[in-house]
Design a protein around this motif. Structure first.
Motif, PDB file in Angstrom:
ATOM      1  N   TYR A  83       7.177 -59.509  95.272  1.00  0.00           N
ATOM      2  CA  TYR A  83       8.300 -59.969  94.468  1.00  0.00           C
ATOM      3  C   TYR A  83       8.998 -61.144  95.121  1.00  0.00           C
ATOM      4  O   TYR A  83       9.926 -61.687  94.569  1.00  0.00           O
ATOM      5  N   ALA A  84       8.586 -61.496  96.357  1.00  0.00           N
ATOM      6  CA  ALA A  84       9.296 -62.590  97.028  1.00  0.00           C
ATOM      7  C   ALA A  84       8.978 -63.925  96.368  1.00  0.00           C
ATOM      8  O   ALA A  84       9.778 -64.859  96.451  1.00  0.00           O
ATOM      9  N   ALA A  85       7.827 -64.046  95.676  1.00  0.00           N
ATOM     10  CA  ALA A  85       7.429 -65.341  95.101  1.00  0.00           C
ATOM     11  C   ALA A  85       8.430 -65.815  94.055  1.00  0.00           C
ATOM     12  O   ALA A  85       8.949 -66.930  94.167  1.00  0.00           O
ATOM     13  N   ALA A 130      17.746 -56.137  91.220  1.00  0.00           N
ATOM     14  CA  ALA A 130      16.298 -55.978  91.399  1.00  0.00           C
ATOM     15  C   ALA A 130      16.013 -55.394  92.781  1.00  0.00           C
ATOM     16  O   ALA A 130      15.127 -54.543  92.939  1.00  0.00           O
ATOM     17  N   ALA A 131      16.814 -55.793  93.779  1.00  0.00           N
ATOM     18  CA  ALA A 131      16.607 -55.243  95.126  1.00  0.00           C
ATOM     19  C   ALA A 131      17.010 -53.778  95.160  1.00  0.00           C
ATOM     20  O   ALA A 131      16.335 -52.945  95.761  1.00  0.00           O
ATOM     21  N   ARG A 132      18.127 -53.480  94.479  1.00  0.00           N
ATOM     22  CA  ARG A 132      18.609 -52.092  94.536  1.00  0.00           C
ATOM     23  C   ARG A 132      17.598 -51.164  93.898  1.00  0.00           C
ATOM     24  O   ARG A 132      17.248 -50.125  94.428  1.00  0.00           O
ATOM     25  N   VAL A 190      17.030 -67.936  83.656  1.00  0.00           N
ATOM     26  CA  VAL A 190      18.492 -68.130  83.571  1.00  0.00           C
ATOM     27  C   VAL A 190      18.904 -69.338  84.387  1.00  0.00           C
ATOM     28  O   VAL A 190      19.646 -70.214  83.918  1.00  0.00           O
ATOM     29  N   THR A 191      18.383 -69.442  85.615  1.00  0.00           N
ATOM     30  CA  THR A 191      18.857 -70.550  86.468  1.00  0.00           C
ATOM     31  C   THR A 191      18.419 -71.895  85.887  1.00  0.00           C
ATOM     32  O   THR A 191      19.187 -72.854  85.884  1.00  0.00           O
ATOM     33  N   LEU A 192      17.186 -71.955  85.331  1.00  0.00           N
ATOM     34  CA  LEU A 192      16.743 -73.258  84.807  1.00  0.00           C
ATOM     35  C   LEU A 192      17.519 -73.614  83.547  1.00  0.00           C
ATOM     36  O   LEU A 192      17.909 -74.771  83.352  1.00  0.00           O
ATOM     37  N   PRO A 247      11.583 -62.625  86.449  1.00  0.00           N
ATOM     38  CA  PRO A 247      11.354 -63.774  85.563  1.00  0.00           C
ATOM     39  C   PRO A 247      12.617 -64.155  84.794  1.00  0.00           C
ATOM     40  O   PRO A 247      12.865 -65.335  84.550  1.00  0.00           O
ATOM     41  N   VAL A 248      13.444 -63.150  84.461  1.00  0.00           N
ATOM     42  CA  VAL A 248      14.708 -63.464  83.786  1.00  0.00           C
ATOM     43  C   VAL A 248      15.536 -64.381  84.680  1.00  0.00           C
ATOM     44  O   VAL A 248      16.116 -65.369  84.243  1.00  0.00           O
ATOM     45  N   LEU A 249      15.538 -64.049  85.982  1.00  0.00           N
ATOM     46  CA  LEU A 249      16.293 -64.839  86.962  1.00  0.00           C
ATOM     47  C   LEU A 249      15.861 -66.297  86.904  1.00  0.00           C
ATOM     48  O   LEU A 249      16.681 -67.214  86.813  1.00  0.00           O
TER      49      LEU A 249
END
Lengths: 88, 127
Positions: free
Chosen positions: B63-65, A51-53, A66-68, A61-63
């Motif tokens: 997007y930081a939130a 996402a940063a790249r 996935v973690t939860l 939101p997928v992130l």
């Protein structure tokens, strides 16, 4: 910056490879639960780096999901181990 | 300004990735399930946190939130996973009893739920 992302994805891939080795070797169910949890964290890290790249936040939101889900999955699997192998 | 941000986020991203790699090596090498959970928890908290921070610096502030939310949930959920895995490992003797130098749980458990004698280290106090 592209070299940075190249190094980051290389390292994440290498750690995912090591984690899969433990997933295959792992003697007990608990080791596999822990290993799958680490794998999901590496996926999350990969999603965040991607996402940063690409500098767009569509994957975030997928992130979160996935973690939860990884947490719920690990806890449920550990509970299953308690039931199946019989608590001392 | 963006050059500084690039450098800082590059350092954070690479540090987070290296930390994930170290944790994976730890998961591979540690003797028992509890030790592996100990190593895994490092990647899941600090490794992911560094990468999220590096990614947050790269993106637009809005997007930081979600990234901060993911970091918060990780810091809340990983200790719970560690506690449950540790408890299950002890109770289903997936724990290499020999690696326990101090078995504090043995004092609090009724005799039949303690680690059986053959799995305990002879010098492990707290029996």
């Amino acid at each position: 910056m592209t070299a940075v992302y190249y190094v980051v994805f290389l390292l994440l891939g290498l750690s995912a490879l090591l984690t899969v080795v433990r997933l295959v070797i792992g003697p007990g169910v608990l080791d596999r639960i822990v290993t799958l949890d680490v794998l999901v964290t590496l996926f999350a890290a990969g999603i965040a780096a991607e996402a940063a790249r690409r500098e767009d936040g569509t994957g975030l939101p997928v992130l979160l999901a996935v973690t939860l889900l990884a947490f719920v999955g690990s806890v449920t699997a550990a509970h299953l181990v308690e039931e199946r192998e019989g608590m001392r | 300004m963006s050059a500084v941000l690039d450098v800082v986020s590059a350092v954070l991203l690479i540090a987070g990735a290296v930390f994930c790699l170290l944790a994976s090596v730890g998961v591979l090498r540690f003797p028992d399930a509890v030790g592996r959970q100990h190593a895994a928890a490092k990647a899941q908290t600090l490794g992911l946190l560094l990468i999220l921070l590096g990614a947050a610096l790269q993106n637009a502030p809005r997007y930081a939130a979600p990234l901060a939310l993911v970091a918060l949930f990780q810091l809340l959920t990983i200790p719970v996973t560690g506690q449950i895995v540790g408890r299950t490992a002890y109770r289903t003797s997936a724990l290499a009893g020999k690696s326990l130098t101090e078995d504090a749980l043995a004092r609090r458990l009724p005799p039949e739920e303690r680690l059986p004698p053959e799995e305990r280290r002879p010098d492990a106090d707290g029996g």
